[in-house]
Design a protein around this motif. Structure first.
Motif, PDB file in Angstrom:
ATOM      1  N   ILE A 137      25.742  39.495   8.602  1.00  0.00           N
ATOM      2  CA  ILE A 137      25.700  38.998   9.976  1.00  0.00           C
ATOM      3  C   ILE A 137      25.500  37.494  10.021  1.00  0.00           C
ATOM      4  O   ILE A 137      26.008  36.821  10.921  1.00  0.00           O
ATOM      5  CB  ILE A 137      24.609  39.728  10.790  1.00  0.00           C
ATOM      6  N   THR A 138      24.800  36.922   9.048  1.00  0.00           N
ATOM      7  CA  THR A 138      24.624  35.470   9.059  1.00  0.00           C
ATOM      8  C   THR A 138      25.938  34.760   8.764  1.00  0.00           C
ATOM      9  O   THR A 138      26.095  33.585   9.100  1.00  0.00           O
ATOM     10  CB  THR A 138      23.553  35.010   8.052  1.00  0.00           C
ATOM     11  N   GLY A 139      26.892  35.468   8.175  1.00  0.00           N
ATOM     12  CA  GLY A 139      28.222  34.903   8.009  1.00  0.00           C
ATOM     13  C   GLY A 139      28.892  34.691   9.353  1.00  0.00           C
ATOM     14  O   GLY A 139      29.635  33.718   9.542  1.00  0.00           O
ATOM     15  N   LEU A 140      28.614  35.588  10.314  1.00  0.00           N
ATOM     16  CA  LEU A 140      29.139  35.420  11.669  1.00  0.00           C
ATOM     17  C   LEU A 140      28.461  34.235  12.346  1.00  0.00           C
ATOM     18  O   LEU A 140      29.111  33.460  13.058  1.00  0.00           O
ATOM     19  CB  LEU A 140      28.930  36.698  12.480  1.00  0.00           C
ATOM     20  N   TRP A 141      27.168  34.063  12.100  1.00  0.00           N
ATOM     21  CA  TRP A 141      26.479  32.878  12.629  1.00  0.00           C
ATOM     22  C   TRP A 141      27.157  31.603  12.126  1.00  0.00           C
ATOM     23  O   TRP A 141      27.388  30.667  12.881  1.00  0.00           O
ATOM     24  CB  TRP A 141      25.027  32.843  12.174  1.00  0.00           C
ATOM     25  N   THR A 142      27.444  31.593  10.832  1.00  0.00           N
ATOM     26  CA  THR A 142      28.060  30.417  10.220  1.00  0.00           C
ATOM     27  C   THR A 142      29.440  30.165  10.807  1.00  0.00           C
ATOM     28  O   THR A 142      29.840  29.015  11.034  1.00  0.00           O
ATOM     29  CB  THR A 142      28.150  30.592   8.701  1.00  0.00           C
ATOM     30  N   PHE A 143      30.180  31.241  11.068  1.00  0.00           N
ATOM     31  CA  PHE A 143      31.503  31.108  11.685  1.00  0.00           C
ATOM     32  C   PHE A 143      31.369  30.434  13.046  1.00  0.00           C
ATOM     33  O   PHE A 143      32.151  29.522  13.382  1.00  0.00           O
ATOM     34  CB  PHE A 143      32.150  32.487  11.840  1.00  0.00           C
ATOM     35  N   LEU A 144      30.413  30.869  13.852  1.00  0.00           N
ATOM     36  CA  LEU A 144      30.226  30.289  15.184  1.00  0.00           C
ATOM     37  C   LEU A 144      29.839  28.817  15.096  1.00  0.00           C
ATOM     38  O   LEU A 144      30.314  27.987  15.879  1.00  0.00           O
ATOM     39  CB  LEU A 144      29.157  31.061  15.954  1.00  0.00           C
TER      40      LEU A 144
END
Length: 228
Positions: A137-144
């Motif tokens: 899920i922190t990969g999605l944070w990084t994407f944003l």
């Protein structure tokens, strides 16, 4: 390092909140995947924009103004916003009905473009979010943070949570717990810290079968000045 068992964290939170029944009433659950895919791009843009404006400003002040934002920005519909000229954006940034902050207003355009581009690849932003690997899920944070505008820090994660996506949040209490437990050190947004936090939450999820959202809230309720 040995992680504290989630069952122990849960019992501590329950004792602080007056018992398991009362704790359960305080825990929110994320949307099911089928529900999450129904969230529109306009709803995402509204959520991202609200969290951007709430950064550094009273959250309630922003909420009170939000009907005006919805009116000024066409209900955050992506297509008409992408057709506005620079002069029209400048005019909207100066509109007295909203909170006038040129940089934050222009973030609406930048994030509209991001949502549009994601939708060209995935059909909709919700499709991408709902299919994002739960263990990263922190990969999605990084994407944003990388592809959006002003969505770094907790801004992106809070917007995800608001819209029903399953995510933990590095709130003050959660960050404090992770530091005291030696799970993270240094900057909380470093790749090392995000990876360590993600791994810990993944282990608690495997132990408990609960959502990241519930685990995050339980940790927050288990520490700090939040007794009944």
């Amino acid at each position: 390092m040995t992680l504290e068992k989630f069952a122990d964290i849960y019992q501590r939170a329950a004792s602080r909140k007056g018992g398991e029944d009362k704790l359960e009433l305080m825990l929110s659950k994320p949307l099911a995947k089928e529900q999450l895919t129904q969230v529109t791009n306009a709803q995402w843009l509204s959520a991202f924009s609200m969290k951007v404006f709430q950064s550094g400003i009273s959250w309630q002040v922003v909420r009170n103004k939000w009907p005006n934002f919805e009116e000024v920005f066409f209900g955050f519909s992506i297509e008409p916003l992408l057709m506005l000229s620079d002069e029209q954006w400048d005019n909207k940034a100066a509109d007295s009905r909203i909170i006038r902050h040129h940089g934050k207003v222009k973030s609406i355009l930048a994030n509209a473009k991001m949502l549009h581009e994601v939708s060209l690849q995935h059909g909709s932003f919700s499709n991408m979010v709902s299919n994002w690997p739960a263990e990263d899920i922190t990969g999605l944070w990084t994407f944003l943070k990388k592809h959006g505008n002003r969505l770094g820090g907790n801004t992106g994660p809070y917007a995800l949570r608001q819209m029903g996506a399953d995510t933990f949040i590095l709130s003050g209490d959660v960050e404090s717990y992770l530091r005291n437990s030696k799970i993270i050190d240094g900057g909380k947004e470093t790749k090392r810290s995000l990876t360590a936090a993600n791994q810990a939450f993944n282990q608690w999820q495997q132990e408990s079968g609960r959502s990241l959202t519930e685990i995050s809230q339980t940790i927050a309720f288990s520490i700090g000045d939040n007794r009944v």
